[in-house]
Motif scaffolding. Sequence first.
Motif, PDB file in Angstrom:
ATOM      1  N   GLY A 401       0.813  -1.573  -0.298  1.00 35.74           N
ATOM      2  CA  GLY A 401      -0.430  -0.181  -0.023  1.00 35.74           C
ATOM      3  C   GLY A 401       0.807   1.254   0.176  1.00 35.74           C
ATOM      4  O   GLY A 401       0.685   2.677  -0.758  1.00 35.74           O
ATOM      5  N   LEU A 402       1.951   1.143   0.677  1.00 38.14           N
ATOM      6  CA  LEU A 402       2.793   2.227   1.285  1.00 38.14           C
ATOM      7  C   LEU A 402       3.418   2.232  -0.519  1.00 38.14           C
ATOM      8  O   LEU A 402       3.840   3.321  -0.901  1.00 38.14           O
ATOM      9  CB  LEU A 402       3.558   2.169   1.576  1.00 38.14           C
ATOM     10  N   ALA A 403       4.171   1.490  -1.447  1.00 34.56           N
ATOM     11  CA  ALA A 403       4.302   1.782  -2.778  1.00 34.56           C
ATOM     12  C   ALA A 403       2.904   1.709  -3.376  1.00 34.56           C
ATOM     13  O   ALA A 403       3.886   2.941  -4.774  1.00 34.56           O
ATOM     14  CB  ALA A 403       4.732   0.101  -2.691  1.00 34.56           C
ATOM     15  N   LEU A 406       3.119   5.992  -3.000  1.00 39.34           N
ATOM     16  CA  LEU A 406       4.202   6.670  -3.496  1.00 39.34           C
ATOM     17  C   LEU A 406       4.404   6.400  -5.719  1.00 39.34           C
ATOM     18  O   LEU A 406       4.562   7.365  -6.558  1.00 39.34           O
ATOM     19  CB  LEU A 406       5.516   5.859  -4.060  1.00 39.34           C
ATOM     20  N   ALA A 407       3.628   5.302  -5.981  1.00 41.02           N
ATOM     21  CA  ALA A 407       3.266   5.356  -7.750  1.00 41.02           C
ATOM     22  C   ALA A 407       1.423   6.126  -7.907  1.00 41.02           C
ATOM     23  O   ALA A 407       1.743   6.876  -8.857  1.00 41.02           O
ATOM     24  CB  ALA A 407       2.350   3.503  -7.849  1.00 41.02           C
ATOM     25  N   LEU A 408       0.970   6.732  -6.571  1.00 42.68           N
ATOM     26  CA  LEU A 408      -0.200   7.320  -7.383  1.00 42.68           C
ATOM     27  C   LEU A 408       0.855   9.255  -7.221  1.00 42.68           C
ATOM     28  O   LEU A 408       0.071   9.901  -8.857  1.00 42.68           O
ATOM     29  CB  LEU A 408      -1.136   7.322  -5.743  1.00 42.68           C
ATOM     30  N   ALA A 469       4.805  -2.799 -10.750  1.00 39.93           N
ATOM     31  CA  ALA A 469       3.127  -2.873 -10.334  1.00 39.93           C
ATOM     32  C   ALA A 469       2.054  -2.411 -10.765  1.00 39.93           C
ATOM     33  O   ALA A 469       1.020  -1.967 -11.315  1.00 39.93           O
ATOM     34  CB  ALA A 469       2.869  -4.400  -9.845  1.00 39.93           C
ATOM     35  N   TRP A 470       2.333  -1.378  -9.440  1.00 39.74           N
ATOM     36  CA  TRP A 470       1.347  -0.477  -9.012  1.00 39.74           C
ATOM     37  C   TRP A 470       1.031   0.886 -10.139  1.00 39.74           C
ATOM     38  O   TRP A 470      -0.033   0.957 -10.595  1.00 39.74           O
ATOM     39  CB  TRP A 470       0.936   0.515  -7.818  1.00 39.74           C
ATOM     40  N   ALA A 502       0.141  -7.640  -6.894  1.00 41.17           N
ATOM     41  CA  ALA A 502      -0.542  -5.853  -7.258  1.00 41.17           C
ATOM     42  C   ALA A 502       0.042  -6.148  -8.808  1.00 41.17           C
ATOM     43  O   ALA A 502      -0.642  -5.816 -10.313  1.00 41.17           O
ATOM     44  CB  ALA A 502       0.575  -5.099  -6.396  1.00 41.17           C
ATOM     45  N   GLY A 503       0.661  -7.080  -8.601  1.00 41.97           N
ATOM     46  CA  GLY A 503       0.786  -7.481 -10.734  1.00 41.97           C
ATOM     47  C   GLY A 503       0.128  -8.448 -11.154  1.00 41.97           C
ATOM     48  O   GLY A 503       0.507  -7.964 -12.733  1.00 41.97           O
ATOM     49  N   SER A 504      -0.408  -8.734 -10.797  1.00 45.45           N
ATOM     50  CA  SER A 504      -1.205  -9.772 -11.030  1.00 45.45           C
ATOM     51  C   SER A 504      -2.581  -8.861 -11.745  1.00 45.45           C
ATOM     52  O   SER A 504      -3.397  -7.615 -11.846  1.00 45.45           O
ATOM     53  CB  SER A 504      -1.687 -10.902 -10.360  1.00 45.45           C
TER      54      SER A 504
END
Length: 505
Positions: A401-403, A406-408, A469-470, A502-504
């Motif tokens: 979720g923290l990743a 950062l992606a957002l 992935a996100w 997250a990558g699926s």
Amino acid sequence: MALPLSQQTLAALGQDVGVPAYDRRRLRPGILHIGLGNFHRSHMATYLDRLFTQGEAHDWAVIGAGVMPADARTRRRLSSQDWLSTVVDLHPEGSSARVVGAMIDFVPVASAAIVKALVDPGVRIVSLTITEGGYFIDPATGRFDAAHPRILADAADPRRPGTLFGMLVKALAERRARGLGPFTVLSCDNLPGNGVVTRSVVVGLAEHIDGDLAAWIRREVSFPSAMVDCITPRTTACERELVSRRFGIEDAAPVVCESFRQWVVEDRFCAGRPPLERVGVEFVDEVSGHETMKLRLLNAGHASIAYVAALLGYQQVHAAMGDPDIHDWLDALQAREILPVLRPVEGLDYNAYRKRIVERLRNPEIGDTVSRLCANGSTRQPKFILPALRDALGRGLPMAGLALELALWCHYCRVADDTPGLPSLDDPLASRLRAGAREAARSPRAFLGIREVFHDLAEFHSLRMAFAAWLGIIEAGGPRAAIRRYIDWGDHRSSSRQASYAGSS
């Protein structure tokens, strides 16, 4: 018709306005506050006003001071109304107003006048709200910047200081020479370990000037750390019009704020203090647990909703929090990844605090903007998000979720300036962030490798994998699809399985 605010007009104000019930002529100064802006008046001055109303501590009134051009403007405005301020608490169900009378003077905005006031033995606490940028901290090291040109100038000519800290050192030197004893220096800025930071600057500058003086300051002066909290927007013509229309007061410098206030202070005062615990201030031996709670839950909560709210078209924070997906995203992130890395602290109920945060963020009267939360991500993320991420990585705890957060942020940095309706990228590292975000889909290191922000976090393979992935999910389905995937996800998976999930597809 609105009445101009002054001591003479207090009795004529409407019954729905609280006014000082104490005799302000009998107040005596005990606190010199430097940086007398809106937050001081919504926070410290309001606590003191409540205490004075109880008939207590009338020798702890406030004298204002400041070193910036804005302080001179504030002084002129408040002088015309006998140093009174209207403070409006913005409740979800309405508003209430009180005229706060804890301040009784404001010294001229000049170095000599400020030093003279600091030397007055009646001043036993010097409090500060000078913003984080006012502490001469080197952003690369997080420590006092002893080589800053203004610090070097004060060290070279300590008789004519140009910085606030030079004035503090000069005043302390004079008090020591006269046998007057020290004062407590109390930072009220939203800065982790603010007492430790303040002490490092004052002592660091004094060491440039006089080693014996520095040793005396280190030994005799108190620098308690404090956690402060009260959302206080800046005053515009709209707020002045509100005070005039709703409460019948013509106030040149009113303050509007939320009704929630919190002040937790380390109980270390070398020259005494007012009994503020009688009006809700909490005095503790050590404040770091409260600081961490606020940084990781409230401030990180702001950061967590900022970019997804902007990307989904929201302009107001309360409206964004009314979106079930944004609400559930924040709730899930805090429950799964923020709370597990917080150490238990006796007397702190993290879940109760989380609930109160949601209530505050949903308050429509505050009018807090998403654009404000999006600004200066390169300084906010390292303080509010990345410490929790480092803790999670170091302990092998979930961090997907923290990743995603950062992606957002990365996606926002990439599209903000080219998307109508989105707040523009307002950040001191805007060009670096924009360039890194454009390359991040091909190489996560392009964004995560911005060392001024992330330092060595790009070296964590699990973070790079989850982040990439996100980004793919956001690009393919949009930000709502990404947070929905995280929300719908069970909280029992390990961080490695989260990254693969997250990558699926």
